[in-house]
Design a protein around this motif. Structure first.
Motif, short mmCIF file in Angstrom:
data_model
loop_
_atom_site.label_atom_id
_atom_site.label_comp_id
_atom_site.label_asym_id
_atom_site.label_seq_id
_atom_site.Cartn_x
_atom_site.Cartn_y
_atom_site.Cartn_z
N PRO A 4 0.82 -1.22 0.00
CA PRO A 4 0.00 0.00 0.00
C PRO A 4 0.85 1.27 0.00
O PRO A 4 1.95 1.29 0.56
CB PRO A 4 -0.80 -0.11 1.30
N THR A 5 0.32 2.30 -0.62
CA THR A 5 1.00 3.59 -0.69
C THR A 5 0.43 4.54 0.34
O THR A 5 -0.78 4.64 0.51
CB THR A 5 0.83 4.20 -2.10
N LEU A 6 1.34 5.26 1.01
CA LEU A 6 0.94 6.25 2.01
C LEU A 6 1.30 7.64 1.48
O LEU A 6 2.47 7.98 1.35
CB LEU A 6 1.66 5.99 3.33
N MET A 7 0.29 8.41 1.15
CA MET A 7 0.48 9.79 0.71
C MET A 7 0.21 10.72 1.88
O MET A 7 -0.67 10.46 2.70
CB MET A 7 -0.47 10.10 -0.45
N VAL A 8 0.97 11.81 1.97
CA VAL A 8 0.71 12.81 3.00
C VAL A 8 0.22 14.09 2.36
O VAL A 8 0.76 14.55 1.35
CB VAL A 8 1.96 13.08 3.88
N ALA A 9 -0.86 14.65 2.93
CA ALA A 9 -1.43 15.92 2.48
C ALA A 9 -1.30 16.90 3.63
O ALA A 9 -2.20 17.01 4.47
CB ALA A 9 -2.89 15.73 2.07
N PRO A 10 -0.21 17.65 3.73
CA PRO A 10 0.12 18.36 4.97
C PRO A 10 -0.57 19.68 5.20
O PRO A 10 -0.50 20.21 6.31
CB PRO A 10 1.63 18.56 4.85
#
Length: 251
Positions: A4-10
């Motif tokens: 799985p990919t973990l994207m961060v939207a800060p």
């Protein structure tokens, strides 16, 4: 099965320092946050840029400057820019943002592009021509119906099959619940998709865990949620990223 990919939207388009002092707004703050989140386990940065007054921007120059800063400071972290209107920009401006920035990755809201149906073929046609990896933002089932129609009419290429399902709502605020994901999955069960979830409110990590269990990817960060599961403010984006990475490691 791929990891799985973990994207961060800060940061997102709307929150300000008054909402959380660790919200990254300036170029230097975004680069520092990206480095911290990468160290905590984030795979991709979902990038918003701001004007000098902190307001939402789709300025290509600001994007290029910030992308260059992240590339220098965190060279192994891919970047996805947003074309979100933020209630400010029209589809012409969103298209121009893509044309002038030519990013490797971009998020595009089906609902927002549908405001100017005559421009949809230009948006997706340019994205295909420029080899932009598009992630379709899906706020509700009508967006999925619109996606299917645009695929059937060849406006969206069949290979442009990445979606992010938005659980909960920013305004008026509605906290997401894990089961909010199920109608999205049911409506797309006959599609070959790469899908992810982002969730508004302090149930963010519970929603992420549910998505991971069902084979999806996740997006975490202050754009959608400032709190830990117990309702206290998170220290920074990296703290919630680390908690999300722990969920992935448990799979």
């Amino acid at each position: 099965m791929s990891h799985p990919t973990l994207m961060v939207a800060p940061n997102g388009a709307r929150k300000q320092k008054s909402d959380h002092p660790a919200l990254p707004v300036t170029l230097d703050e975004i680069v520092q946050c990206a480095a911290e989140c990468s160290d905590a386990g984030a795979d991709i940065l979902h990038l918003h840029v701001r004007n000098d007054d902190g307001s939402h921007s789709l300025d290509a120059g600001r994007y290029r400057e910030t992308m260059a800063g992240v590339a220098e400071g965190v060279p192994n972290m891919p970047i996805q820019i947003t074309t979100e209107s933020g209630g400010i920009f029209d589809v012409h401006t969103q298209l121009r943002c893509l044309q002038d920035t030519r990013p490797h990755r971009a998020s595009v809201s089906i609902r927002e592009i549908a405001r100017s149906p005559d421009l949809a073929s230009h948006v997706y046609g340019f994205a295909k021509e420029a080899c932009i990896d598009v992630q379709h933002i899906i706020y509700g089932l009508p967006d999925i119906a619109q996606y299917k129609h645009w695929v059937e009419t060849a406006i969206i290429p069949e290979t442009m099959n990445s979606m992010i399902f938005v659980l909960g709502q920013y305004t008026p605020p509605i906290n997401a619940r894990p089961d909010d994901l199920l109608p999205f999955l049911d409506a797309t069960k006959n599609l070959s998709l790469e899908w992810a979830v982002c969730a508004f409110g302090q149930n963010e990590l519970a929603c992420a865990q549910h998505a991971l269990q069902l084979g999806g990817n996740i997006r975490i960060g202050f754009e959608n949620n400032l709190h830990l599961p117990d309702g206290t403010l998170a220290q920074n984006n990296a703290q919630t990223v680390a908690l999300a990475r722990a969920l992935i490691n448990e799979i």
